[in-house]
Design a protein around this motif. Sequence first.
Motif, short mmCIF file in Angstrom:
data_model
loop_
_atom_site.label_atom_id
_atom_site.label_comp_id
_atom_site.label_asym_id
_atom_site.label_seq_id
_atom_site.Cartn_x
_atom_site.Cartn_y
_atom_site.Cartn_z
N LEU A 653 -6.34 3.67 -4.01
CA LEU A 653 -5.20 3.34 -3.74
C LEU A 653 -4.77 2.46 -2.66
N ALA A 654 -5.89 2.89 -1.70
CA ALA A 654 -5.84 1.98 -0.39
C ALA A 654 -6.68 0.66 -0.54
N PHE A 655 -7.65 0.77 -1.56
CA PHE A 655 -8.40 -0.41 -2.00
C PHE A 655 -7.41 -1.36 -2.60
N VAL A 656 -6.79 -0.71 -3.47
CA VAL A 656 -6.11 -1.84 -4.32
C VAL A 656 -4.84 -2.36 -3.39
N MET A 657 -4.36 -1.75 -2.57
CA MET A 657 -3.27 -2.34 -1.65
C MET A 657 -3.82 -3.25 -0.73
N VAL A 658 -4.96 -3.13 -0.06
CA VAL A 658 -5.65 -4.02 0.53
C VAL A 658 -6.32 -5.17 -0.02
#
Length: 686
Positions: A653-658
Amino acid sequence: MVINIAARIIRHKKAVVIAFALVTIISTVAQFFVSVNYNMVDYLPEDAQSTQALEVMEREFTASVPNTRVMVPDVTLQEALEFKEKLSAIDGVSDVLWLDDIMDLKTPLEMANKETVETYYKDGNALFSVGVRTGDEVAITDSIYTLIGEDGAIAGEAINTATSQKMAGTESLYAGILLVPLIIFILVISTKSWIEPLFFLTAIGVSILINLGSNIFLGEVSFVTQSVAPILQLAVSLDYAVFLLHSFSDFRKKTNNPEEAMQLAMKKSFPAITASAATTFFGFIALTFMKFEIGSDLGLNLVKGIVLSFISVMVFLPALTLLFYKWMDKTQHKSFVPSFDGIGKFMLKLRIPTLLIVLAILVPSYLSQSHTSFTYGLGELPETSRAGKDFVTIKEAFGETTPIVLLVPRGDVAKETELVNELETLDYVTGVIAYVNMVGTVIPPEYLDKSITNEFYSNKYSRIVLNTNQGTEGDIPFSIVEKVQGTAIKYYGDAILSLGESVTLYDIKTTVTKDNTVVNVLTIGTIALVLLVTFKSILFPLILLLTIQSAVWLNLSIPYFTNSSLVFVGYLIVSTVQLAATVDYGILLSEEYQHHRRKMPALQAIMKTLDEKTFSISISAAILSSVGFILWVTSSNPIVSSIGLLLGRGALLAFVMVVLLLPALLVVCDKWIGKTTYQANHYEEK
């Protein structure tokens, strides 16, 4: 300064490698002398009510709190009594409580209270409540299993602890067997040398072994730390080694001297590695402020791990690389990385939908993640384990039973009698065992053998045992604890003490709920400070924190929407770890964007940044999520498994947000970023 230190390391590279090798060997041996604590009660603060009660109980009474249930099927009353004798004879088993302690078995069962009888004996099955000595759960439960055979069952704290101990070593090994090849595969894809991934893993592996060995100075670590810390250290610090060696490869194209290339690489990568390590370091520091010391134990180990990883990468890895860099040259392979040109343009097309979607889900995610149903203990063991099957077997046969022990000041028999009478009327209480209702108020304790009176009285306290027909935690069990404590306080004031598994979990809930606020504020505050110093900007840290915190809230809200409970310790740890570990993705992208923004307009700068850095960020996220999901799959310990699932999902999820939200925010807020950044020097179109 960095150049001078780098020169010294390079000049003495053989001595550096030998020194690290010796320390690693010593640490590897030392780790086998570090004991692992599986008892969550030991990590409650000293001022917790149940901690004080346990100390008084151990000092005043020889009897222990019944913490385990043992079921023997298909037995008569006489056979059950024989099993009780044999259970009592097992070393480490104390206070075997059964039906004969509650009523006279000469009385026909049909004439006795049905609910009381069926608490201990039902359909030919006998259920014993026993106390198992802390620290020897594996040996004692193995002895009980030998006695009761395959058809018997055990449930409770002791068997949960024993199962966790048995599984810990094999599961860590199993996780490592799955994880190392997977990480090597991911790293081979991201490099141009078959052997380079081994350099990464060696540098971080050395720091992990030294960290594990250094725990000998702490005496012991928690089972959560033992299971999670080494793998988390690997996942969050592997990037440091990747930064350095990638930089080394770049400089080798500019100079034929490997030592000069390494010096330049160390100088260039030092700020990025330091910033990355600092955010993670301060994030983990926040865990050390937890009063529930499982969190602070893990936090301390991770802080040590980050420092040791940083030292290993900046000192050991350069020396090791220069000794064996020719191996890297000989094992070159073609790049497996596809071209990411054009991905920035594609991502930017999604910026408006991304902003609208995130705005739509941000508030619901924030609100729902704090309303998730939590468990505060170990959680339920999987039914694939014998302990998990036994729990279901006993629950189906007898329902759930949880004892609570009350310690009240000794002396006032009339007051004690009134208290016991009122406790017997409370909802969910199936029986109360005290001197005044088991022996009676007519016979003074002085006239009886000490073996009888010592069960109920010490010099200062009366001991009252209540049995409840509920589980160890949840709304009803916790309300029972509150009612029992409230009733006792009505008669004796604050002089009462209570203990038992449900009381302990109630105290854990109270402690970690307070910890949650402290840890989150400290994590966000310290990371914001590091980002403020790194970017010399007011808005940059806010945008980065919003991006990563959105991923954290979304991750932790999923259990609420799927109506599944979450182990609170895992929730608390991951809410910190995910922020501290994945903010690196945002730093990497933002630093590159800032660099390009000085030379070109915002849209071009972010497109170029995404083209160049999406792959690097995806590799880092793939490693961290792989670590999490493998922990989730391999661990039978519900706390460790919960941490794994949250971490694996959180990294994705962090990857997608970044790569989606952060670029959109950088473009939308570009003008304000320029105005709130010290010496931004943004390119201005003519």
